[in-house]
Every structure is written in structure tokens, then in C-alpha cells.
Scaffold this active site. Structure first.
Site, mmCIF file in Angstrom:
data_model
loop_
_atom_site.group_PDB
_atom_site.id
_atom_site.type_symbol
_atom_site.label_atom_id
_atom_site.label_comp_id
_atom_site.label_asym_id
_atom_site.label_seq_id
_atom_site.Cartn_x
_atom_site.Cartn_y
_atom_site.Cartn_z
ATOM 1 N N GLY A 126 4.099 -4.347 3.975
ATOM 2 C CA GLY A 126 4.339 -5.696 3.488
ATOM 3 C C GLY A 126 4.012 -6.779 4.495
ATOM 4 N N PRO A 165 9.644 -4.282 0.021
ATOM 5 C CA PRO A 165 10.724 -3.951 0.957
ATOM 6 C C PRO A 165 10.236 -3.877 2.400
ATOM 7 C CG PRO A 165 10.751 -2.491 -0.951
ATOM 8 C CD PRO A 165 9.482 -3.264 -1.036
ATOM 9 N N SER A 166 11.082 -4.309 3.313
ATOM 10 C CA SER A 166 10.785 -4.223 4.739
ATOM 11 C C SER A 166 11.100 -2.831 5.261
ATOM 12 C CB SER A 166 11.603 -5.257 5.517
ATOM 13 O OG SER A 166 11.325 -6.566 5.062
ATOM 14 N N GLN A 167 10.424 -2.454 6.341
ATOM 15 C CA GLN A 167 10.632 -1.154 6.996
ATOM 16 C C GLN A 167 10.590 -0.019 5.972
ATOM 17 O OE1 GLN A 167 14.254 -1.608 9.329
ATOM 18 N NE2 GLN A 167 13.099 -2.468 11.022
ATOM 19 N N ALA A 168 9.552 -0.066 5.139
ATOM 20 C CA ALA A 168 9.414 0.903 4.058
ATOM 21 C C ALA A 168 8.174 1.770 4.189
ATOM 22 C CB ALA A 168 9.371 0.172 2.711
ATOM 23 N N ASP A 173 -2.345 -1.825 10.542
ATOM 24 C CA ASP A 173 -2.582 -1.841 9.096
ATOM 25 C C ASP A 173 -3.286 -3.098 8.607
ATOM 26 O OD1 ASP A 173 -1.324 0.597 8.940
ATOM 27 O OD2 ASP A 173 0.510 -0.150 8.005
ATOM 28 N N LYS A 196 0.842 -1.197 0.000
ATOM 29 C CA LYS A 196 0.000 0.000 0.000
ATOM 30 C C LYS A 196 0.871 1.239 0.000
ATOM 31 C CE LYS A 196 0.718 1.115 4.577
ATOM 32 N NZ LYS A 196 1.368 2.356 5.085
ATOM 33 N N SER A 201 2.083 -6.578 7.157
ATOM 34 C CA SER A 201 0.649 -6.556 7.457
ATOM 35 C C SER A 201 -0.153 -7.194 6.340
ATOM 36 C CB SER A 201 0.182 -5.109 7.667
ATOM 37 O OG SER A 201 0.810 -4.527 8.794
ATOM 38 N N SER A 202 0.241 -6.945 5.100
ATOM 39 C CA SER A 202 -0.447 -7.546 3.970
ATOM 40 C C SER A 202 -0.261 -9.060 3.960
ATOM 41 C CB SER A 202 0.070 -6.938 2.663
ATOM 42 O OG SER A 202 -0.684 -7.382 1.566
#
Length: 312
Positions: A126, A119-122, A161, A29, A128-129
Site C-alpha cells: 500500500g 491495510p498497513s503492514q500486510a 516495491d 498487489k 509503495s503504491s
């Protein structure tokens, strides 16, 4: 445990019992804006935002286990992004599976394979999805069907999220993430830039300098920024209240925004960062996207009509 069936096998809707589900999508998102309007006595922040689904997706595969165990395999991917300290057994996908297993009282288990591309911590949601897609897929795999309010309660317990990713499409989101109003958005294209450094969400929200008193906005006010027959939304609406704090912690966010500006694009951070994005108003105007330092990720994305699992 390894995946013995082809990973290209389609998601099945066959009659029970299912043995596996493959190629289950978990889209990222973008937050078109993100306002912090207050803080509850328990420390949770109140927000307003438009969450928009895009076609940058993780892919999950599920194989039924009859021993009740929940296991997780990182399948690897050329796009996989490091930057998370979570072990596979501790990530949100596994926690979602355990929570659903407990809630529905099933003796079945699952082996989860995750191809990580978001990407992580972006600030792109990711993890949560992944968790939301697990909840939806495992209901089908295990043959259970929790009431929507129970599933939403599990989602909210996993993270603010996660309920959005269960909602099926773009949304106006309020409260601590649990108040979700479906929102129609016109098709649009975006450039997303992710610097190598990631940002932990908790560190941004706990920063003393974070603005927490933005005036409440309305859906009508947001929609009023639509112009022309294609309703091209004006990114002058609102802002991301987390962005100033995030830029202080991570100067690479500012570098990303400056780089977008050199391309004639108006950028904004999504979520708690560190990814930023800009709308491409005209496909023909796509600039040269080269020139970022090594280790930075850039991707051209489209928003989705609906979540790939909408209706599950």
C-alpha cells in the site's frame, strides 16, 4: 489546507497549469509466490516473484501549492487501517513528493489527501503504491517529465516495491525489485484475509531462520503451471519463503490460512505478511466468508487488467 473542490472530480488531462488532480488510484498487489534466491554483500536480498495488481485501492487527491511546501492530510475512511507508526509527514507519499521536487528542481508544492483503504503492514504494497502514484500524478500536476531511468531511480530509493507500481501492470520481478518483466495474467478472483496484527518487513527479512537459497525459477516454469483455456494458474508453483518466519512471529497468519482451508481454499501469504489470499477458481463456488473474529478484514478482489495510471 483543506480540499475545496469536490472529491468526485475526475482526474484531469487539461492543458497547463493544472490546479488539482482528484481520485488518483493506488492499487494493492499480491505476490503469487516469493522466492529469496540470495543476498548481496550490502545486505539486500535477491528475490523472484510474480507481482499481481488487484482492485483493493487507496485514493489520493492533489492540490497545487505555489509556496513550495509539501503537506499531507489523512482524509479518513471507514476502511482505514491502523498499525503504522509513521506520521503523515513521514510516509512514502510525502517522501516521493520531496524526492521528485528535488530531482526536477521545481518551486511548486502540493497538498496531498490520502484515503487509506489498503491495510498497513500486510504485504500488499500500500505505501509503495501510494508513492508510485504520487510520482506519476505530480509529474502531471507540476508539468515536469523526468526520463524514465531517473524516475525509476527515485522509485527504487523509496523502496524495493515502488518500481513495480510504476511499471503499469502485472510483472515478473527479480533482483532487489528493480528487474521487472511485464507479465500477462488471466482474469481471476481472490479472497484476501488480513488479521489485526501487522508485520514490519525489516523484521521478517532480518530473521536468522529465513531461507535465502531457493533455486532460481523461470518465467517459462511459472507459465507451465497454466492449465486449460482460461489458464488457471496452479498455486502449487513455488512458495513464499517469508511465510514460515512470519508465521512464527505472528500465529494469526496460520489462523487465517487454517480458516481458508475450512472453506476449501488453498491459501498463501503475500509479501512479508500479514495478509493471506486464496484464488476462487469458480465464482459459483464462493464459500460463506463469515466466521472470522472481530478485527479481521476479509475482501473478495479481482486482479486488474492494467494499473489505473498506465500510460501516464
Amino acid at each position: 489546507m483543506t480540499f475545496s473542490a469536490p472529491l468526485s472530480a475526475p482526474v484531469s488531462s487539461a492543458t497547463r497549469p493544472l490546479k488539482a488532480l482528484y481520485d488518483v488510484a493506488a492499487p494493492a498487489k499480491l505476490n503469487l509466490f516469493l522466492h529469496i534466491t540470495g543476498r548481496r554483500p550490502d545486505g539486500y536480498h535477491l528475490l523472484q516473484s510474480v507481482f499481481m495488481l488487484i482492485d483493493w485501492c487507496d485514493t489520493l487527491h492533489f492540490e497545487l501549492r505555489n509556496d513550495g511546501q509539501i503537506s499531507r492530510e489523512d482524509l479518513g475512511d471507514p476502511d482505514q487501517t491502523a498499525g503504522t507508526d509513521l506520521l503523515p509527514a513521514e510516509d512514502l507519499a510525502v517522501r516521493a513528493a520531496r524526492a521528485l521536487q528535488t530531482a526536477c528542481g521545481t518551486s511548486l508544492g502540493v497538498h496531498i489527501g490520502l484515503q487509506k483503504r489498503i491495510p498497513s503492514q500486510a504485504g500488499m504494497g500500500g505505501g509503495s503504491s501510494d508513492a508510485a502514484s504520487c510520482l506519476l500524478a505530480l509529474q502531471r500536476l507540476w508539468g515536469v517529465n523526468l526520463p524514465p531511468q531517473d524516475l525509476q531511480a527515485i522509485a527504487l530509493s523509496l523502496g524495493a516495491d515502488v518500481p513495480f507500481f510504476l511499471s503499469g501492470g502485472h510483472a515478473w520481478v527479480e533482483g532487489i525489485g528493480e528487474k521487472i518483466t511485464p507479465l500477462a495474467l488471466p482474469p481471476a478472483r481472490f479472497v484476501v484475509v488480513k488479521p489485526p496484527v501487522g508485520l514490519p518487513t525489516q523484521g521478517i527479512f532480518s530473521a536468522p531462520g529465513l531461507k535465502r537459497d531457493t533455486e532460481t525459477a523461470t518465467i517459462q516454469g511459472f507459465a507451465a503451471n497454466a492449465e486449460g483455456p482460461l489458464k488457471s494458474f496452479d498455486f502449487g508453483f513455488g512458495r513464499n519463503d517469508l511465510q514460515p518466519v512470519a508465521q512464527e512471529i505472528c500465529p494469526q497468519i496460520g489462523q487465517s490460512l487454517d480458516w481458508l482451508k475450512t472453506k476449501g481454499l488453498q491459501g498463501r501469504m503475500t509479501g512479508s505478511g500479514s495478509a493471506v489470499f486464496a484464488q476462487l477458481l469458480h465464482e459459483a463456488d464462493l464459500p460463506d466468508l463469515s466466521g472470522l473474529p472481530d478485527g479481521w478484514k476479509i475482501r473478495k478482489c479481482s486482479n486488474l487488467e492494467a494499473h489505473p495510471l498506465a500510460g501516464w
